[in-house]
Design a protein around this motif. Structure first.
Motif, PDB file in Angstrom:
ATOM      1  N   SER A   1     113.263  52.502  -3.964  1.00  0.00           N
ATOM      2  CA  SER A   1     113.469  52.857  -5.373  1.00  0.00           C
ATOM      3  C   SER A   1     114.938  52.750  -5.765  1.00  0.00           C
ATOM      4  CB  SER A   1     112.966  54.274  -5.636  1.00  0.00           C
ATOM      5  OG  SER A   1     113.643  55.214  -4.790  1.00  0.00           O
ATOM      6  N   CYS A   2     115.809  53.113  -4.851  1.00  0.00           N
ATOM      7  CA  CYS A   2     117.256  53.014  -5.129  1.00  0.00           C
ATOM      8  C   CYS A   2     117.681  51.554  -5.262  1.00  0.00           C
ATOM      9  CB  CYS A   2     118.030  53.708  -4.016  1.00  0.00           C
ATOM     10  SG  CYS A   2     119.818  53.697  -4.270  1.00  0.00           S
TER      11      CYS A   2
ATOM     12  N   MET B   1     115.795  49.048  -6.229  1.00  0.00           N
ATOM     13  CA  MET B   1     115.281  48.516  -7.492  1.00  0.00           C
ATOM     14  C   MET B   1     116.031  49.079  -8.698  1.00  0.00           C
ATOM     15  SD  MET B   1     113.255  46.206  -6.810  1.00  0.00           S
ATOM     16  CE  MET B   1     112.837  45.908  -8.524  1.00  0.00           C
ATOM     17  N   ASP B   2     116.568  50.268  -8.569  1.00  0.00           N
ATOM     18  CA  ASP B   2     117.374  50.821  -9.662  1.00  0.00           C
ATOM     19  C   ASP B   2     118.587  49.923  -9.930  1.00  0.00           C
ATOM     20  OD1 ASP B   2     115.695  52.929 -10.081  1.00  0.00           O
ATOM     21  OD2 ASP B   2     116.868  54.382  -8.917  1.00  0.00           O
ATOM     22  N   TYR B   3     119.236  49.495  -8.858  1.00  0.00           N
ATOM     23  CA  TYR B   3     120.385  48.583  -9.010  1.00  0.00           C
ATOM     24  C   TYR B   3     119.946  47.247  -9.627  1.00  0.00           C
ATOM     25  CZ  TYR B   3     123.850  51.402  -6.530  1.00  0.00           C
ATOM     26  OH  TYR B   3     124.744  52.381  -6.183  1.00  0.00           O
ATOM     27  N   TYR B   4     118.821  46.739  -9.175  1.00  0.00           N
ATOM     28  CA  TYR B   4     118.321  45.461  -9.692  1.00  0.00           C
ATOM     29  C   TYR B   4     118.085  45.562 -11.199  1.00  0.00           C
ATOM     30  CZ  TYR B   4     115.295  41.401 -10.346  1.00  0.00           C
ATOM     31  OH  TYR B   4     114.746  40.222 -10.790  1.00  0.00           O
ATOM     32  N   GLU B   5     117.414  46.620 -11.622  1.00  0.00           N
ATOM     33  CA  GLU B   5     117.084  46.781 -13.039  1.00  0.00           C
ATOM     34  C   GLU B   5     118.323  47.073 -13.889  1.00  0.00           C
ATOM     35  OE1 GLU B   5     114.215  49.857 -12.834  1.00  0.00           O
ATOM     36  OE2 GLU B   5     112.644  48.553 -11.995  1.00  0.00           O
ATOM     37  N   LYS B   6     119.319  47.707 -13.298  1.00  0.00           N
ATOM     38  CA  LYS B   6     120.552  48.011 -14.029  1.00  0.00           C
ATOM     39  C   LYS B   6     121.276  46.741 -14.450  1.00  0.00           C
ATOM     40  CE  LYS B   6     125.015  50.373 -13.521  1.00  0.00           C
ATOM     41  NZ  LYS B   6     125.877  51.202 -12.622  1.00  0.00           N
TER      42      LYS B   6
END
Length: 612
Positions: free
Chosen positions: A535-536, A538-543
């Motif tokens: 999840s962490c 993917m958070d960077y990816y989406e940011k």
């Protein structure tokens, strides 16, 4: 070796003053544009490169670059004649205060303006051939795509013909191929043009590979030559549409009077007359690896046909390397009664064969040695004589050292060098201290040395980008660059690492997703990924996903500027040659199709006659 009278004057060349002026103008523009190219895509988000270096939004940048037309000439792209442009028109490309790029359209036009084609510093390849050949024609017939891929075939075909032309002009037979690799160019120069070639490469693996490749190539070379002759004669037949009856008579004569035991020829490496005239009933002759000789059989024909056919055979013999065909004596060939013309022709062919029999044919010697500017070629090549140096995509400093050796050694009469791998060049003013006597790959000419000019590795890496390929639709690897740039954010945020000696490599192509990419990359970097949940990641990816177009636009700016950096490196080498007193002619020549072979420019030079 004494030099024969040249077939004509050398082609017109750019003056030393004109070359230096073009270099100064380009350097002034690049001095302001280099920050873009010195930036590394890995640091794109961690260093905020878009905000620091580019003022317009990414959509506007991509639109402006598209409107400028990457593949179109300057006048067509700008709507004005190139003659109306000058250096002052590009003074507003960058902001004086912030140094940011503010006018993308002018930036794209400036990149075209300082291209080799627009600067007018190149000599057309056709002009070089015309001047050096005089009335003679080049040797053609063998297609290199028989034993090379399309790119290498294109490069070797063009460059070998040019090297042979220069060697003939200078009256030399020895060629030294620097950075010869697997010997593609060397072996072809030897076998097709009968030149004595020494291929020198620093990799013993490459040298062994060149030996093995050359051994295999020799076994099949006769078949390639046979196909080449068939191609030549097919072209002649197509060009002789005004003589259909005559061609029909020849084909009929061959069909009705074949050589004895034709079936046995199909398992031997021999050249029969059907290989030397337009093919009719006979198809390709197969090759035997153990065969030692070629046999030219002559078919009895009418007296009128004998004359025309003999002329064609003699013409083919003159096109081939002198020792490519060995003609047997009449006692070895059951051809019936020979005419006087046939006898005279056989005698001529036999003399050609005997003249070359005393020395080994197709001489190519792969050697292993590391070449530097101080290399003594006589220590490597014991029978060094008057020669020329060549290099097809010599990496990094090797291209610069090739030119230095050429200018310093009296035995080397000419040079033809196509460089590549600019990112591997050593730079005198790039983080180098306390080595004033060191020989650097860049800069070479006095002007850039006096200015303390430095490109930087990232800018030199940009020079390796292929604008022409992008212009015809080849996509940039934006997604893989995006993955790497976001990974760098993770590494710095989570692990506090800003520099590492380890590399991610080609992890992107082996990854099924961004999460998979990050975990594989962290393992390669020896960083513990167990504390990092999916999840962490993917958070960077989406940011950063919505900012991927910034990276795309930024890389397009670097692609547009790439040819200018290459021009700077090439002009530096040309100006270095112009500074030498023993050079009669020097120039930049476009050899290859840049889509097939992006590093397509050769630095060519010939020494003064007094040096011969």
């Amino acid at each position: 070796m004494s030099r024969p009278p040249p077939p004509g004057p050398l082609p017109p060349q750019l003056s030393a003053a004109a070359a230096a002026e073009a270099l100064r103008r380009l350097a002034r523009f690049l001095g302001r544009a280099l920050p873009l190219c010195r930036a590394h895509a890995v640091e794109f988000y961690t260093r905020g490169l878009w905000e620091r270096l580019v003022a317009p939004p990414p959509t506007a940048v991509l639109q402006a670059l598209g409107a400028a037309g990457l593949g179109r000439p300057l006048g067509e792209a700008s709507g004005a004649a190139p003659a109306l442009w000058d250096d002052d028109m590009f003074s507003n490309v960058f902001c004086e205060k912030s140094e940011k790029l503010i006018n993308v359209h002018l930036f794209a036009l400036a990149a075209k303006y300082y291209s080799l084609s627009n600067l007018g510093v190149c000599t057309p390849l056709e002009d070089v051939f015309e001047a050096l050949r005089g009335d003679s024609q080049g040797t053609r017939g063998i297609k290199t795509d028989e034993f090379m891929n399309n790119k290498k075939s294109h490069e070797v075909q063009v460059m070998s013909e040019l090297v042979d032309t220069i060697a003939n002009y200078c009256g030399i037979k020895q060629v030294i191929d620097i950075g010869s690799g697997k010997g593609y160019l060397s072996s072809f120069l030897s076998m097709q043009y009968n030149l004595k070639v020494y291929g020198i490469d620093s990799s013993n693996t490459n040298t062994k590979g060149a030996h093995e490749r050359n051994r295999k190539l020799k076994k099949h070379w006769k078949a390639y030559q046979s196909r080449g002759r068939t191609n030549l004669e097919s072209q002649r037949l197509e060009n002789a549409n005004d003589r259909p009856v005559e061609s029909e008579i020849k084909c009929k004569a061959i069909s009705e009077k074949p050589l004895n035991n034709v079936s046995s020829f199909q398992s031997q490496d021999q050249v029969t007359i059907q290989d030397l005239v337009p093919p009719c009933d006979f198809t390709e002759i197969a090759t035997s690896e153990t065969s030692k000789h070629r046999e030219v059989g002559l078919v009895a024909q009418t007296e009128s046909d004998e004359s025309k056919l003999s002329e064609e055979v003699l013409g083919i013999l003159n096109v081939l390397p002198a020792d490519a065909v060995e003609v047997f004596s009449s006692s070895q060939c059951n051809c019936g009664e020979l005419s006087e013309e046939e006898k005279a022709q056989r005698k001529m062919a036999s003399l050609k064969a005997k003249a070359n029999k005393s020395s080994e044919s197709n001489l190519y010697f792969p050697l292993t040695s590391c070449i530097t500017a101080e290399t003594e070629l006589s220590d490597i090549i014991t029978d060094l004589e008057d020669c020329m140096m060549v290099g097809l995509h010599t990496c990094g400093d090797l291209a610069a050292n090739t030119l230095r050796i050429f200018t310093a050694k009296p035995e080397i009469k000419a040079v033809c060098s196509v460089g590549c791998c600019y990112h591997l060049l050593s730079e005198q003013f790039e983080n180098q201290e306390g080595c004033p006597e060191e020989v650097w790959g860049f800069p070479m000419c006095q002007y850039l040395k006096d200015k303390g000019w430095c490109c930087g590795r990232n800018a030199r890496m940009s020079a390796c980008l292929a604008l022409e390929r992008v212009a015809v639709g080849q996509m940039l690897p934006t997604e893989s660059l995006f993955y790497r740039a976001v990974l760098q954010v993770i590494i710095e945020d989570i692990y506090g690492v800003t520099k590492s000696d380890r590399h991610v490599g080609r992890t992107f192509s082996k990854s099924s997703s961004f999460i998979d990419y990050v975990r594989k990359s962290l393992k390669k970097l020896e960083l513990d990924d167990s504390k990092l949940p999916d999840s962490c990641i993917m958070d960077y990816y989406e940011k950063y996903q919505h900012r991927m177009n910034e990276l795309e636009a930024f890389n397009m700016l670097k692609v547009v500027l790439a040819p200018c950096i290459e021009v700077l490196i090439l002009l530096d080498r040309l100006c270095y040659l112009k500074e030498q007193d023993n050079i009669a002619w020097s120039g930049l020549v476009k050899l290859f199709d840049p889509v097939k072979s992006p590093r397509c420019y050769a630095v060519i030079a010939l020494k003064k006659q007094s040096c011969f």
